[in-house]
Design a protein around this motif. Sequence first.
Motif, PDB file in Angstrom:
ATOM      1  N   VAL A  37      20.717  39.272  29.056  1.00  0.00           N
ATOM      2  CA  VAL A  37      21.218  40.713  29.701  1.00  0.00           C
ATOM      3  C   VAL A  37      22.328  40.327  30.549  1.00  0.00           C
ATOM      4  O   VAL A  37      23.350  41.039  30.619  1.00  0.00           O
ATOM      5  N   LYS A  38      22.207  39.433  31.448  1.00  0.00           N
ATOM      6  CA  LYS A  38      23.367  39.089  32.415  1.00  0.00           C
ATOM      7  C   LYS A  38      24.431  38.489  31.730  1.00  0.00           C
ATOM      8  O   LYS A  38      25.436  39.002  32.108  1.00  0.00           O
ATOM      9  N   THR A  39      24.367  37.936  30.577  1.00  0.00           N
ATOM     10  CA  THR A  39      25.555  37.267  29.736  1.00  0.00           C
ATOM     11  C   THR A  39      26.386  38.716  29.221  1.00  0.00           C
ATOM     12  O   THR A  39      27.375  38.708  29.264  1.00  0.00           O
ATOM     13  N   ILE A  40      25.386  39.586  28.846  1.00  0.00           N
ATOM     14  CA  ILE A  40      26.048  40.905  28.021  1.00  0.00           C
ATOM     15  C   ILE A  40      26.824  41.645  29.013  1.00  0.00           C
ATOM     16  O   ILE A  40      27.918  42.101  28.907  1.00  0.00           O
ATOM     17  N   ILE A  41      26.296  41.882  30.361  1.00  0.00           N
ATOM     18  CA  ILE A  41      26.705  42.533  31.293  1.00  0.00           C
ATOM     19  C   ILE A  41      28.039  41.966  31.877  1.00  0.00           C
ATOM     20  O   ILE A  41      29.150  42.753  31.833  1.00  0.00           O
ATOM     21  N   ASN A  42      28.028  40.663  32.079  1.00  0.00           N
ATOM     22  CA  ASN A  42      29.049  40.124  32.528  1.00  0.00           C
ATOM     23  C   ASN A  42      30.258  40.136  31.480  1.00  0.00           C
ATOM     24  O   ASN A  42      31.722  40.375  31.989  1.00  0.00           O
ATOM     25  N   LYS A  43      30.048  39.731  30.348  1.00  0.00           N
ATOM     26  CA  LYS A  43      30.967  39.796  29.428  1.00  0.00           C
ATOM     27  C   LYS A  43      31.694  41.229  28.953  1.00  0.00           C
ATOM     28  O   LYS A  43      32.749  41.518  28.849  1.00  0.00           O
ATOM     29  N   SER A  44      30.701  42.354  29.070  1.00  0.00           N
ATOM     30  CA  SER A  44      31.194  43.481  28.768  1.00  0.00           C
ATOM     31  C   SER A  44      32.022  44.107  29.818  1.00  0.00           C
ATOM     32  O   SER A  44      32.954  44.848  29.602  1.00  0.00           O
ATOM     33  N   ALA A  45      31.724  43.593  31.032  1.00  0.00           N
ATOM     34  CA  ALA A  45      32.463  44.162  32.227  1.00  0.00           C
ATOM     35  C   ALA A  45      33.868  43.397  32.165  1.00  0.00           C
ATOM     36  O   ALA A  45      34.978  43.933  32.896  1.00  0.00           O
ATOM     37  N   ARG A  46      34.224  42.751  31.590  1.00  0.00           N
ATOM     38  CA  ARG A  46      35.422  41.804  31.349  1.00  0.00           C
ATOM     39  C   ARG A  46      36.492  42.486  30.270  1.00  0.00           C
ATOM     40  O   ARG A  46      37.572  41.951  30.390  1.00  0.00           O
ATOM     41  N   VAL A  47      35.884  43.144  29.393  1.00  0.00           N
ATOM     42  CA  VAL A  47      36.476  43.608  28.275  1.00  0.00           C
ATOM     43  C   VAL A  47      37.704  44.590  28.518  1.00  0.00           C
ATOM     44  O   VAL A  47      38.848  44.554  28.339  1.00  0.00           O
ATOM     45  N   ALA A  48      37.164  45.794  29.320  1.00  0.00           N
ATOM     46  CA  ALA A  48      38.135  46.578  29.852  1.00  0.00           C
ATOM     47  C   ALA A  48      39.229  46.242  30.759  1.00  0.00           C
ATOM     48  O   ALA A  48      40.676  46.543  30.445  1.00  0.00           O
ATOM     49  N   PRO A  49      39.068  45.406  31.719  1.00  0.00           N
ATOM     50  CA  PRO A  49      40.155  44.671  32.561  1.00  0.00           C
ATOM     51  C   PRO A  49      41.177  44.036  31.826  1.00  0.00           C
ATOM     52  O   PRO A  49      42.131  44.196  31.771  1.00  0.00           O
ATOM     53  N   GLN A  50      40.825  43.174  30.656  1.00  0.00           N
ATOM     54  CA  GLN A  50      41.480  42.332  29.905  1.00  0.00           C
ATOM     55  C   GLN A  50      42.181  43.148  28.794  1.00  0.00           C
ATOM     56  O   GLN A  50      43.488  42.772  28.826  1.00  0.00           O
ATOM     57  N   TYR A  51      41.657  44.201  28.478  1.00  0.00           N
ATOM     58  CA  TYR A  51      42.535  45.048  27.453  1.00  0.00           C
ATOM     59  C   TYR A  51      43.552  45.680  28.295  1.00  0.00           C
ATOM     60  O   TYR A  51      44.704  45.825  27.850  1.00  0.00           O
ATOM     61  N   LEU A  52      43.142  46.157  29.431  1.00  0.00           N
ATOM     62  CA  LEU A  52      44.281  46.986  30.327  1.00  0.00           C
ATOM     63  C   LEU A  52      45.281  46.081  30.785  1.00  0.00           C
ATOM     64  O   LEU A  52      46.460  46.460  30.551  1.00  0.00           O
ATOM     65  N   LEU A  53      45.009  45.125  31.108  1.00  0.00           N
ATOM     66  CA  LEU A  53      46.075  43.988  31.473  1.00  0.00           C
ATOM     67  C   LEU A  53      46.870  43.417  30.384  1.00  0.00           C
ATOM     68  O   LEU A  53      48.172  43.571  30.676  1.00  0.00           O
TER      69      LEU A  53
END
Length: 353
Positions: free
Chosen positions: A185-201
């Motif tokens: 669950v921690k891995t999923i939360i951390n990876k999911s939180a990085r999707v939007a910033p990486q996409y926007l950048l």
Amino acid sequence: MFTNKKLLFYVTAIIVSIYFLFLGMTKAKGFFAPLFTAIILSLVVLPLSQRLEKKIKKPVAAILNSLLLFLISVGLMALVSYQIRSFADDWPQIKETMAPKIEQLKEFALAHSPLDQEDIKEAKNSSSDVSSGASDKITAFMSSLSSFFANYLLTFVYVFFLLNYRHIFKNFLLTVFPDEKRETVKTIINKSARVAPQYLLGKLILMGLLAVLYSIGLGISGVNNFILVSVIAAVLTLIPYIGNIIGFTMAVAFGFLTSGDTTVLIGIALTFTVTQFMESYVLQPYVVGERVDVHPFFVILSVILGNLVWGVIGMILAIPVMGIITVVLLNIKSLEPYGILFSKREFPKESDS
């Protein structure tokens, strides 16, 4: 026979559930659209918020990030409104310039199609009847406008609460699942939180490059306010596929319609054709690249589905939401095949033995 009936029952139940899920999301757009928008925006500014929290208190950092997003959105709306006002100021000149061309087009249509003068008169009469329900349209417009601003402001309130109290939601998810699943669950939360910033950048870098390419082409073509038009056209690429059409239409309005020069129209068409080719085959793969691991086919499907459910805002949210869903599926062992299906990864090949 019993197995076939059971399979049919499960398939039917899944189809009906999906139908009512999206139907419910469509009906509850006023509630879910601002909330989902706030979640994606919160993930976008989360890295900045985490840096600010090392120097100031978490509520202050959450307020500052909410205000930053609000000011950026106001600036974008100001750019668009300025362009619309400029178009309204040029409207008399556009009508005068395009009147002869419209007459030529009408004569061509009469000479080379089954249309006759009666058909054109009926079209004019039907367009004049549109004003009969003007009061109802104004009332509906004011109602939708007030609803838009209410949801617009509510989104930034959601952003503040999501940033300030994010630890509550994270702890809730960790508590719900058993101990042996917590690392997953921690891995999923951390990876999911990085999707939007990486996409926007990736999108921001891409929009900057597109704005430069559009400015060069539209400036040479002779489009009025070509820098502003280029910036808005680049920003509109946040709306997949449809944004490019809107940008092209806007460039035509400020170039060809104001001047009436066919060479300007050819220049605009060449600019958008070359730039879109560069975006699709050069810039998009290398700038955005693997920042959002979603297969192009499912990108298109998610954008179409987002449009059906929530309109323009659904199209904007479709790609980052699909990216988060793919991350979740890839990190759950039983659902990993679906994650591989949605992503750009290859299924593992079976050995020849």
